[in-house]
Scaffold this active site. Structure first.
Site, short mmCIF file in Angstrom:
data_model
loop_
_atom_site.label_atom_id
_atom_site.label_comp_id
_atom_site.label_asym_id
_atom_site.label_seq_id
_atom_site.Cartn_x
_atom_site.Cartn_y
_atom_site.Cartn_z
N LEU A 1 0.85 -0.76 0.36
CA LEU A 1 0.36 0.17 -0.18
C LEU A 1 0.82 1.00 0.37
CD1 LEU A 1 -2.51 -0.67 2.84
CD2 LEU A 1 -2.86 -0.81 -0.05
N ASP A 2 0.54 1.97 -0.69
CA ASP A 2 1.42 2.94 -0.96
C ASP A 2 1.28 3.84 0.34
OD1 ASP A 2 -1.21 5.58 -0.81
OD2 ASP A 2 -1.37 4.15 -2.83
N VAL A 3 2.29 5.11 0.24
CA VAL A 3 2.32 6.11 2.04
C VAL A 3 1.24 5.65 2.55
CG1 VAL A 3 3.20 7.71 0.61
CG2 VAL A 3 4.11 7.27 2.98
N ALA A 4 0.18 6.49 0.85
CA ALA A 4 -0.93 7.58 2.08
C ALA A 4 -2.14 7.31 1.98
CB ALA A 4 -0.96 8.84 0.82
N THR A 5 -2.36 5.68 1.51
CA THR A 5 -3.02 4.72 2.05
C THR A 5 -2.68 3.95 2.89
OG1 THR A 5 -2.81 4.41 -0.32
CG2 THR A 5 -4.16 3.19 0.85
#
Length: 410
Positions: free
Chosen positions: A273-277
């Protein structure tokens, strides 16, 4: 009762059976009683041959002589060649049976004697130990070859690739372990090994990495569901940003107390999962499990809740449903749904279900429709949904039933 009269009981028996010697029993002879009479110059002699214990009968009125009774008769040919009836088996048969009993299966008798001697010795030791008021020593049962074969085929893990064993032992990731092998820093049984595909058994083979021996016992497989917070990455390459594995520091610190003598597992995430998710992500140390869940052939549905900036219209939903190009592949979502508004959440929300799992796939779908993502949260993988009581940054160990819901097949 059946009565038959002949000139001689011997000739009658010879003509009826036509054998030298034959022990009669009720299952071979169709009648239960046979009465034979012989006429002589003085008076007839009767043989009452019964094949079962006879009922009490009154004495015969013929001459005042009771008939002679023979139980289970034997018809034997004598030395002179004539047949005769007798109540006892012939001596030759008894002698041959005795010889067979002494010569048949001598090994079985020896084994039975050994077992008897062992039983007597064990009973003697047990009695002596009981007299000494001390419990007898418990002997470890010896498993048969079939039992050992069944264990090896169903429970014992077969030899694995060297790079996989190093990763499971917590040395490094599989890719880094391959680099260590190529650099000549790994030995197997005292021999330098430069092939990551070499099959090894850590319980038997002696493996060293940089002079440190790999333990024979590998760490157990563990599986966790983590509620990933914002600002954490799923890899450990960058030092500036925190990794989600750091959320397990407390768990790893207490590992030795909970599992004494067991090596610590090396945890990693299944997918990214990307850093903002935020939201659900699986953490484990089982490479096969991670490979199966993250492989495109699994086609596991993944559900996201997307909060967008501005209002959502029908044309936005149609554009998201048509899909977009992500990493050179046209990706179409499985479901797009506008969620009802809530009082505590003023922004519009979308429920989007995808199965491709490509990098930034949901964000690209929303962006292609002309919308701006405010926040993105994953709430479901396969049939497993993120527990509502699992707070941000918290993890829960998965049960076997939950692993099956995720589609894991050992």
């Amino acid at each position: 009762m059946a009565s038959m009269a002949t000139s001689s009981p011997i000739s009658f028996a010879a003509s009826f059976f036509k054998i030298k010697a034959f022990p009669l029993s009720p299952r071979f002879f169709p009648i239960r009683t046979l009465r034979c009479s012989v006429s002589s110059s003085s008076e007839p002699l009767e043989f009452d041959i019964s094949f079962a214990p006879p009922k009490p009968k009154p004495a015969s009125t013929r001459g005042g002589v009771s008939p002679q009774q023979l139980f289970i008769p034997w018809i034997v040919r004598g030395d002179d060649g004539t047949l005769k009836l007798q109540s006892q088996p012939p001596a030759r048969l008894i002698h041959s049976l005795a010889i067979d009993a002494t010569t048949q299966n001598p090994k079985k008798k020896e084994k039975s004697k050994k077992k008897q001697t062992q039983a007597t010795s064990s009973s003697a030791t047990a009695s002596s130990s009981a007299s000494a008021s001390s419990p007898p020593p418990q002997s470890v049962p010896k498993l048969s070859k079939a039992a050992r074969r069944f264990y090896n085929e169903n429970f014992k893990e077969p030899p694995q690739r060297l790079s996989k064993v190093l990763a499971a032992a917590g040395v490094a990731s599989r890719r880094t372990s391959e680099e260590l092998i190529f650099d000549g820093k790994v030995t197997v049984n005292g021999i330098l090994c430069n092939t990551p595909q070499t099959r090894v058994d850590p319980s038997r083979d002696i493996i060293y990495v940089n002079g440190n021996r790999i333990p024979k016992k590998l760490p157990p497989k563990v599986y966790f569901a983590l509620n990933k917070p914002k600002g954490y990455i799923c890899s450990s390459g960058e030092k500036e940003v925190k990794s989600v594995i750091s959320l397990f520091d407390e768990y790893m610190a207490s590992w030795d107390k909970r599992n004494p003598g067991t090596p610590k597992p090396r945890l990693f995430t299944v997918g990214r999962l990307d850093v903002a998710t935020t939201g659900l992500i699986i953490v484990t140390n089982d490479g096969d499990f991670a490979q199966q869940l993250s492989h495109p052939s699994s086609s596991l549905p993944k559900e996201y809740i997307t909060t967008v900036v501005g209002d959502i219209h029908k044309r936005h939903l149609m554009a998201i449903s048509e899909g977009t190009i992500v990493e050179g592949v046209h990706c179409v979502p499985d479901l797009v749904e506008l969620m009802p508004k809530q009082h505590d959440i003023p922004r519009a929300r979308l429920r989007i279900v995808v199965h491709e799992g490509r990098n930034h796939e949901v964000r690209e779908l929303v962006k292609n429709a002309g919308l701006v993502v405010h926040s993105l949260k994953r709430v479901r993988i396969g049939g497993f949904r993120l527990p509502s009581d699992l707070g941000l940054g918290k993890h829960a160990e998965l049960k076997q039933s939950e692993l099956k819901v995720l589609g894991w097949k050992r």
